[in-house]
Design an enzyme around this catalytic site. Structure first.
Site, PDB file in Angstrom:
ATOM      1  N   GLU A  49      -7.286  -6.086  -0.139  1.00  0.00           N
ATOM      2  CA  GLU A  49      -5.911  -6.553   0.037  1.00  0.00           C
ATOM      3  C   GLU A  49      -5.744  -7.989  -0.440  1.00  0.00           C
ATOM      4  OE1 GLU A  49      -5.009  -5.607   4.147  1.00  0.00           O
ATOM      5  OE2 GLU A  49      -4.893  -3.469   3.684  1.00  0.00           O
ATOM      6  N   CYS A  58      -6.018  -0.115  -3.692  1.00  0.00           N
ATOM      7  CA  CYS A  58      -6.528   0.993  -2.871  1.00  0.00           C
ATOM      8  C   CYS A  58      -7.984   1.316  -3.219  1.00  0.00           C
ATOM      9  CB  CYS A  58      -5.690   2.245  -3.097  1.00  0.00           C
ATOM     10  SG  CYS A  58      -4.066   2.222  -2.313  1.00  0.00           S
ATOM     11  N   GLU A  60      -9.340   4.175  -3.842  1.00  0.00           N
ATOM     12  CA  GLU A  60      -9.503   5.158  -4.932  1.00  0.00           C
ATOM     13  C   GLU A  60      -9.351   4.500  -6.301  1.00  0.00           C
ATOM     14  OE1 GLU A  60      -7.548   5.273  -2.289  1.00  0.00           O
ATOM     15  OE2 GLU A  60      -7.097   7.319  -1.653  1.00  0.00           O
ATOM     16  N   CYS A  91      -2.867   8.160  -1.309  1.00  0.00           N
ATOM     17  CA  CYS A  91      -1.444   7.846  -1.484  1.00  0.00           C
ATOM     18  C   CYS A  91      -0.964   8.388  -2.834  1.00  0.00           C
ATOM     19  CB  CYS A  91      -1.222   6.335  -1.385  1.00  0.00           C
ATOM     20  SG  CYS A  91      -1.746   5.409  -2.847  1.00  0.00           S
ATOM     21  N   CYS A  94      -2.486   6.782  -5.957  1.00  0.00           N
ATOM     22  CA  CYS A  94      -3.893   7.163  -6.125  1.00  0.00           C
ATOM     23  C   CYS A  94      -4.043   8.611  -6.560  1.00  0.00           C
ATOM     24  CB  CYS A  94      -4.668   6.891  -4.841  1.00  0.00           C
ATOM     25  SG  CYS A  94      -4.929   5.127  -4.561  1.00  0.00           S
TER      26      CYS A  94
HETATM   27  N1  THU Z   1      -5.010   2.593   1.092  1.00  0.00           N
HETATM   28  C1  THU Z   1      -6.019   3.035   0.312  1.00  0.00           C
HETATM   29  O1  THU Z   1      -7.000   2.315   0.069  1.00  0.00           O
HETATM   30  N2  THU Z   1      -5.932   4.274  -0.200  1.00  0.00           N
HETATM   31  C2  THU Z   1      -4.906   5.139   0.032  1.00  0.00           C
HETATM   32  O2  THU Z   1      -4.867   6.220  -0.550  1.00  0.00           O
HETATM   33  C3  THU Z   1      -3.875   4.792   1.000  1.00  0.00           C
HETATM   34  C4  THU Z   1      -3.824   3.372   1.392  1.00  0.00           C
HETATM   35  C5  THU Z   1      -5.073   1.237   1.616  1.00  0.00           C
HETATM   36  C6  THU Z   1      -4.081   0.278   1.010  1.00  0.00           C
HETATM   37  C7  THU Z   1      -3.969  -0.771   2.085  1.00  0.00           C
HETATM   38  O3  THU Z   1      -5.008  -1.722   1.897  1.00  0.00           O
HETATM   39  C8  THU Z   1      -4.231  -0.019   3.375  1.00  0.00           C
HETATM   40  O4  THU Z   1      -4.788   1.224   2.990  1.00  0.00           O
HETATM   41  C9  THU Z   1      -2.974   0.213   4.194  1.00  0.00           C
HETATM   42  O5  THU Z   1      -1.973   0.827   3.446  1.00  0.00           O
END
Ligand code: THU
Length: 131
Positions: A49, A58, A60, A91, A94
């Site tokens: 982040e 993310c 992925e 998400c 991703c």
């Molecule tokens: N996040 C992922 O790493 N992958 C996903 O498919 C969904 C969300 C992360 C992004 C963010 O750092 C945290 O989860 C909260 O949304």
């Protein structure tokens, strides 16, 4: 590779282990992902982040970079887990990334069982749609 021949417990464990590297001070949600590749290797990713929230990456997407850095290839099977060891469904963004590098047949572990990318991203836009 079929759903039955993938070592899902090992893939889930690799995804969980990857959450230890997560940098997620803003959401508090550590995410790890792991993918079995078509040459048999396993690549991992974690979310990273940023104080400028929208710049967060993310797990992925990070994993897609690791696929390329590790020699390329294709995703065959993917697991995404939280630091609490709960299955997370990728998400929307991703899903598009996984579709690009794994195609519609790539398998994804979910809390409702294993699903194909074709199920998670129906009628997907893909490389074949470009001129
Ligand atoms: N996040 C992922 O790493 N992958 C996903 O498919 C969904 C969300 C992360 C992004 C963010 O750092 C945290 O989860 C909260 O949304």
């Amino acid at each position: 590779m079929t759903e039955q021949t993938v070592d899902w417990p090992a893939l889930r464990a690799a995804a969980l282990a990857a959450t230890a590297h997560s940098y997620s001070p803003y959401s508090g949600l550590a995410v790890g992902s792991a993918a079995l590749c078509d040459d048999g290797r396993v690549v991992i990713g974690c979310n990273v982040e940023n104080a400028s929230y929208g710049l967060g990456v993310c797990a992925e997407t990070m994993m897609a970079g690791q696929l390329r850095l590790g020699g390329g290839g294709r995703f065959v099977a993917v697991s995404c887990r939280s630091g609490a060891d709960v299955a997370l469904t990728p998400c929307g963004r991703c899903r598009q990334v996984l579709h690009e590098l794994g195609g519609p047949g790539c398998l994804v572990d979910t809390d409702q069982g294993v699903r194909s990318m074709a199920e998670l991203l129906p009628l997907a836009f893909g490389p074949e749609d470009l001129p």
